[in-house]
Motif scaffolding. Structure first.
Motif, PDB file in Angstrom:
ATOM      1  N   PHE A 112      93.529 -60.503 -64.176  1.00 18.03           N
ATOM      2  CA  PHE A 112      92.603 -59.900 -65.612  1.00 18.03           C
ATOM      3  C   PHE A 112      93.179 -58.974 -66.373  1.00 18.03           C
ATOM      4  O   PHE A 112      93.149 -59.562 -67.596  1.00 18.03           O
ATOM      5  CB  PHE A 112      91.759 -58.830 -63.901  1.00 18.03           C
ATOM      6  N   PHE A 113      95.006 -59.031 -66.102  1.00 12.86           N
ATOM      7  CA  PHE A 113      95.680 -57.960 -66.749  1.00 12.86           C
ATOM      8  C   PHE A 113      96.208 -58.553 -68.200  1.00 12.86           C
ATOM      9  O   PHE A 113      96.406 -58.155 -69.123  1.00 12.86           O
ATOM     10  CB  PHE A 113      96.885 -57.456 -65.532  1.00 12.86           C
ATOM     11  N   THR A 114      96.735 -60.116 -67.382  1.00 11.96           N
ATOM     12  CA  THR A 114      96.900 -60.455 -68.601  1.00 11.96           C
ATOM     13  C   THR A 114      96.194 -61.097 -69.477  1.00 11.96           C
ATOM     14  O   THR A 114      96.454 -61.517 -70.844  1.00 11.96           O
ATOM     15  CB  THR A 114      97.954 -62.366 -67.784  1.00 11.96           C
ATOM     16  N   ARG A 115      94.986 -61.812 -68.563  1.00 10.32           N
ATOM     17  CA  ARG A 115      93.704 -62.010 -70.566  1.00 10.32           C
ATOM     18  C   ARG A 115      93.018 -60.879 -70.489  1.00 10.32           C
ATOM     19  O   ARG A 115      93.364 -61.209 -72.458  1.00 10.32           O
ATOM     20  CB  ARG A 115      92.429 -62.369 -69.264  1.00 10.32           C
ATOM     21  N   ALA A 116      92.863 -59.378 -70.459  1.00 10.67           N
ATOM     22  CA  ALA A 116      92.985 -58.265 -71.357  1.00 10.67           C
ATOM     23  C   ALA A 116      93.458 -58.270 -71.867  1.00 10.67           C
ATOM     24  O   ALA A 116      93.344 -58.220 -73.256  1.00 10.67           O
ATOM     25  CB  ALA A 116      92.520 -57.099 -69.889  1.00 10.67           C
ATOM     26  N   ILE A 117      95.595 -58.122 -72.387  1.00  6.88           N
ATOM     27  CA  ILE A 117      96.982 -57.927 -72.481  1.00  6.88           C
ATOM     28  C   ILE A 117      96.138 -59.113 -73.738  1.00  6.88           C
ATOM     29  O   ILE A 117      96.408 -58.876 -75.664  1.00  6.88           O
ATOM     30  CB  ILE A 117      97.466 -58.030 -72.128  1.00  6.88           C
ATOM     31  N   ARG A 126      78.165 -53.427 -65.420  1.00  6.32           N
ATOM     32  CA  ARG A 126      78.105 -54.603 -64.280  1.00  6.32           C
ATOM     33  C   ARG A 126      76.742 -54.718 -63.079  1.00  6.32           C
ATOM     34  O   ARG A 126      76.010 -55.944 -62.868  1.00  6.32           O
ATOM     35  CB  ARG A 126      79.175 -54.703 -63.326  1.00  6.32           C
ATOM     36  N   ILE A 127      76.457 -53.759 -62.602  1.00  5.31           N
ATOM     37  CA  ILE A 127      75.472 -53.830 -61.593  1.00  5.31           C
ATOM     38  C   ILE A 127      74.167 -53.913 -62.097  1.00  5.31           C
ATOM     39  O   ILE A 127      72.978 -53.988 -61.639  1.00  5.31           O
ATOM     40  CB  ILE A 127      75.397 -52.354 -60.899  1.00  5.31           C
ATOM     41  N   SER A 128      74.581 -53.599 -63.496  1.00  6.51           N
ATOM     42  CA  SER A 128      72.657 -53.809 -64.404  1.00  6.51           C
ATOM     43  C   SER A 128      72.812 -54.648 -65.158  1.00  6.51           C
ATOM     44  O   SER A 128      71.704 -54.697 -65.797  1.00  6.51           O
ATOM     45  CB  SER A 128      72.775 -52.922 -65.394  1.00  6.51           C
ATOM     46  N   GLU A 129      73.718 -56.062 -65.160  1.00  7.10           N
ATOM     47  CA  GLU A 129      73.802 -57.086 -65.429  1.00  7.10           C
ATOM     48  C   GLU A 129      74.065 -57.050 -67.152  1.00  7.10           C
ATOM     49  O   GLU A 129      74.043 -58.063 -67.532  1.00  7.10           O
ATOM     50  CB  GLU A 129      72.532 -57.217 -65.280  1.00  7.10           C
ATOM     51  N   ASN A 168      84.863 -55.425 -61.744  1.00  4.46           N
ATOM     52  CA  ASN A 168      84.453 -56.217 -60.929  1.00  4.46           C
ATOM     53  C   ASN A 168      83.776 -55.737 -59.820  1.00  4.46           C
ATOM     54  O   ASN A 168      83.628 -55.253 -58.410  1.00  4.46           O
ATOM     55  CB  ASN A 168      85.939 -56.441 -59.847  1.00  4.46           C
ATOM     56  N   ALA A 169      83.367 -54.375 -60.269  1.00  3.26           N
ATOM     57  CA  ALA A 169      82.246 -53.541 -58.836  1.00  3.26           C
ATOM     58  C   ALA A 169      81.380 -54.220 -58.802  1.00  3.26           C
ATOM     59  O   ALA A 169      80.249 -55.346 -59.055  1.00  3.26           O
ATOM     60  CB  ALA A 169      81.322 -51.762 -59.982  1.00  3.26           C
ATOM     61  N   GLY A 219      78.649 -48.974 -54.804  1.00  3.86           N
ATOM     62  CA  GLY A 219      80.159 -49.760 -55.181  1.00  3.86           C
ATOM     63  C   GLY A 219      80.749 -48.993 -56.923  1.00  3.86           C
ATOM     64  O   GLY A 219      81.905 -49.419 -57.002  1.00  3.86           O
ATOM     65  N   VAL A 220      80.354 -48.710 -57.275  1.00  3.58           N
ATOM     66  CA  VAL A 220      80.478 -48.077 -58.426  1.00  3.58           C
ATOM     67  C   VAL A 220      81.269 -47.007 -58.474  1.00  3.58           C
ATOM     68  O   VAL A 220      82.882 -46.333 -58.993  1.00  3.58           O
ATOM     69  CB  VAL A 220      79.616 -48.121 -59.880  1.00  3.58           C
ATOM     70  N   GLY A 221      81.156 -46.316 -57.338  1.00  4.29           N
ATOM     71  CA  GLY A 221      81.815 -44.161 -56.705  1.00  4.29           C
ATOM     72  C   GLY A 221      83.185 -45.452 -56.340  1.00  4.29           C
ATOM     73  O   GLY A 221      84.416 -44.344 -56.601  1.00  4.29           O
ATOM     74  N   THR A 222      82.965 -46.222 -55.014  1.00  8.44           N
ATOM     75  CA  THR A 222      84.080 -46.145 -55.091  1.00  8.44           C
ATOM     76  C   THR A 222      85.499 -47.193 -56.085  1.00  8.44           C
ATOM     77  O   THR A 222      86.161 -47.400 -55.673  1.00  8.44           O
ATOM     78  CB  THR A 222      83.774 -47.956 -53.546  1.00  8.44           C
ATOM     79  N   ALA A 223      84.768 -48.195 -56.789  1.00  3.53           N
ATOM     80  CA  ALA A 223      85.398 -48.296 -57.695  1.00  3.53           C
ATOM     81  C   ALA A 223      86.598 -47.507 -58.351  1.00  3.53           C
ATOM     82  O   ALA A 223      87.323 -47.495 -58.588  1.00  3.53           O
ATOM     83  CB  ALA A 223      84.644 -49.291 -58.469  1.00  3.53           C
ATOM     84  N   VAL A 224      85.373 -45.932 -58.630  1.00  2.83           N
ATOM     85  CA  VAL A 224      86.745 -45.276 -59.127  1.00  2.83           C
ATOM     86  C   VAL A 224      87.341 -44.820 -58.855  1.00  2.83           C
ATOM     87  O   VAL A 224      88.485 -44.173 -58.825  1.00  2.83           O
ATOM     88  CB  VAL A 224      84.905 -43.727 -59.460  1.00  2.83           C
ATOM     89  N   GLY A 225      86.823 -44.818 -57.497  1.00  2.35           N
ATOM     90  CA  GLY A 225      87.844 -44.229 -56.562  1.00  2.35           C
ATOM     91  C   GLY A 225      89.101 -44.836 -56.601  1.00  2.35           C
ATOM     92  O   GLY A 225      90.528 -43.760 -56.780  1.00  2.35           O
TER      93      GLY A 225
END
Length: 283
Positions: free
Chosen positions: A32-37, A140-143, A238-239, A245-251
Motif C-alpha cells: 500500500f505504501f509503495t502504491r501511494a508513493i 470506506r464504510i459508506s462505500e 482498510n477500515a 471499526g473506524v474508531g478502531t482504525a483511528v486508534g
C-alpha cells in the motif's frame, strides 16, 4: 495441517496464526505504501485542486477545529509549552552547577534536535493523521471509495496520495512556526521570568544554533509527515466493521504513527549526530 485436523495444541496454533497475520499485515502495508508513493506524481498532476483543498484543511482546519486555527494553533501551543519547559528545566538544572548562562545553548540544542520535531510529529498525528483516518474510514464504510472506483477514478491517488502530498507540504510552514514558537518561549521564560540578561542568552543561543541542524530537522519532520500520512491513510482505507471499526482504525493509526515519530527521531539522531552529539561546548 495434521495439528489443525487433530485439534491439538490450540494455544500454539493460535500463536502461529497471529504471527502469520502480522507478517501478512506488514506485507499489505508495504504494498500500500509503495502504491501511494508511486501515485504521488499522478495525484499532483491530475488532482491539483484536491491537493490545495487538503492543504488548506490541514493547516487551518474545518468546522469546529477551524475556530482555534486547526493544526497551526495545536502545534503552536504545543511547542510554546515545550520551549518554555525546556528553558525552565535548563535554567534550573544548569543553575545547580553555576552555569545557568548556558540556558541559551540548551534551548538551541534541545529544541532543534529533539523537542520541536517530536512535538510537530505528535501534533501531526493527533490532528491531521487521525482526521484523515476518520475521513477515509467513513468513505470506506459508506462505500464512497467503491463509488469512485465504479466511476473509473482510481481511489489510491485521489484519496491517499493527495493527502500524503498535502501533509508533507503543510508540515513545512507548520514546523517553521513550531521552531519560532519554541525559540520565543525559551527566550521569554529565561529573560523575562528568570531575569537573565538578553545579551547573554542571545550570545549562547546564536553561537550554538547551527543552520545545518535546522536543515536536518526539516528533513526529519518531512520523513515523519510522510510516515504519519501513509500509516493513517492505510488504516482508514482498510477500515471495516462500521463506525466502531473506524474508531478502531483511528486508534491503531495513532498508536503506530507515534511509535514511528519517536523511532525516526532516534534513528536520525544516531545517524547524523552519533554518540558524541557533534558539537564542541567551549567559549
Amino acid at each position: 495441517m495434521a495439528l489443525a485436523h487433530l485439534g491439538k495444541f490450540g494455544a500454539t496454533r493460535a500463536r502461529v496464526a497471529r504471527a502469520s497475520r502480522s507478517v501478512d499485515d506488514i506485507g499489505r502495508q508495504a504494498v500500500f505504501f509503495t502504491r501511494a508513493i508511486a501515485y504521488i506524481p499522478w495525484a499532483v498532476r491530475k488532482h491539483p485542486k484536491e491537493v490545495l483543498r487538503l492543504i488548506a484543511e490541514i493547516s487551518m482546519g474545518t468546522g469546529a477545529l477551524a475556530l482555534i486555527g486547526g493544526t497551526v494553533a495545536v502545534v503552536g501551543f504545543l511547542t510554546l509549552a515545550s520551549g518554555g519547559t525546556i528553558a525552565i528545566q535548563g535554567f534550573s538544572s544548569l543553575g545547580n552547577i553555576g552555569v545557568e548562562a548556558l540556558t541559551g545553548f540548551f534551548s538551541a540544542f534541545i529544541n532543534v534536535r529533539i523537542a520541536a520535531p517530536v512535538i510537530a510529529g505528535i501534533g501531526l498525528s493527533a490532528t491531521i493523521g487521525a482526521g484523515s483516518t476518520a475521513q477515509i474510514g467513513a468513505m470506506r464504510i459508506s462505500e464512497e471509495i467503491d463509488a469512485l472506483e465504479s466511476m473509473a477514478i482510481s481511489s489510491v491517488p485521489y484519496v491517499v496520495s493527495t493527502r500524503v502530498v498535502a501533509g508533507m507540504l503543510a508540515i513545512l510552514p507548520l514546523y517553521s512556526l513550531a521552531l519560532v514558537a519554541s525559540f520565543l518561549a525559551g527566550r521569554f521564560t529565561t529573560v523575562v521570568i528568570f531575569g537573565q540578561s538578553s545579551g547573554l542568552y542571545d550570545h549562547y543561543f546564536t553561537t550554538f544554533l547551527d543552520p545545518v541542524d535546522v536543515a536536518w530537522s526539516f528533513v526529519q519532520v518531512l520523513v515523519m509527515a510522510m510516515l504519519v500520512m501513509l500509516i493513517h491513510t492505510y488504516y482508514g482505507y482498510n477500515a471495516a466493521g462500521g463506525p466502531s471499526g473506524v474508531g478502531t482504525a483511528v486508534g491503531r493509526g495513532v498508536r503506530l504513527s507515534l511509535i514511528c515519530v519517536v523511532a525516526v527521531t532516534l534513528l536520525v539522531s544516531l545517524a547524523i549526530y552519533g554518540g558524541s552529539g557533534n558539537f564542541n561546548l567551549s567559549g
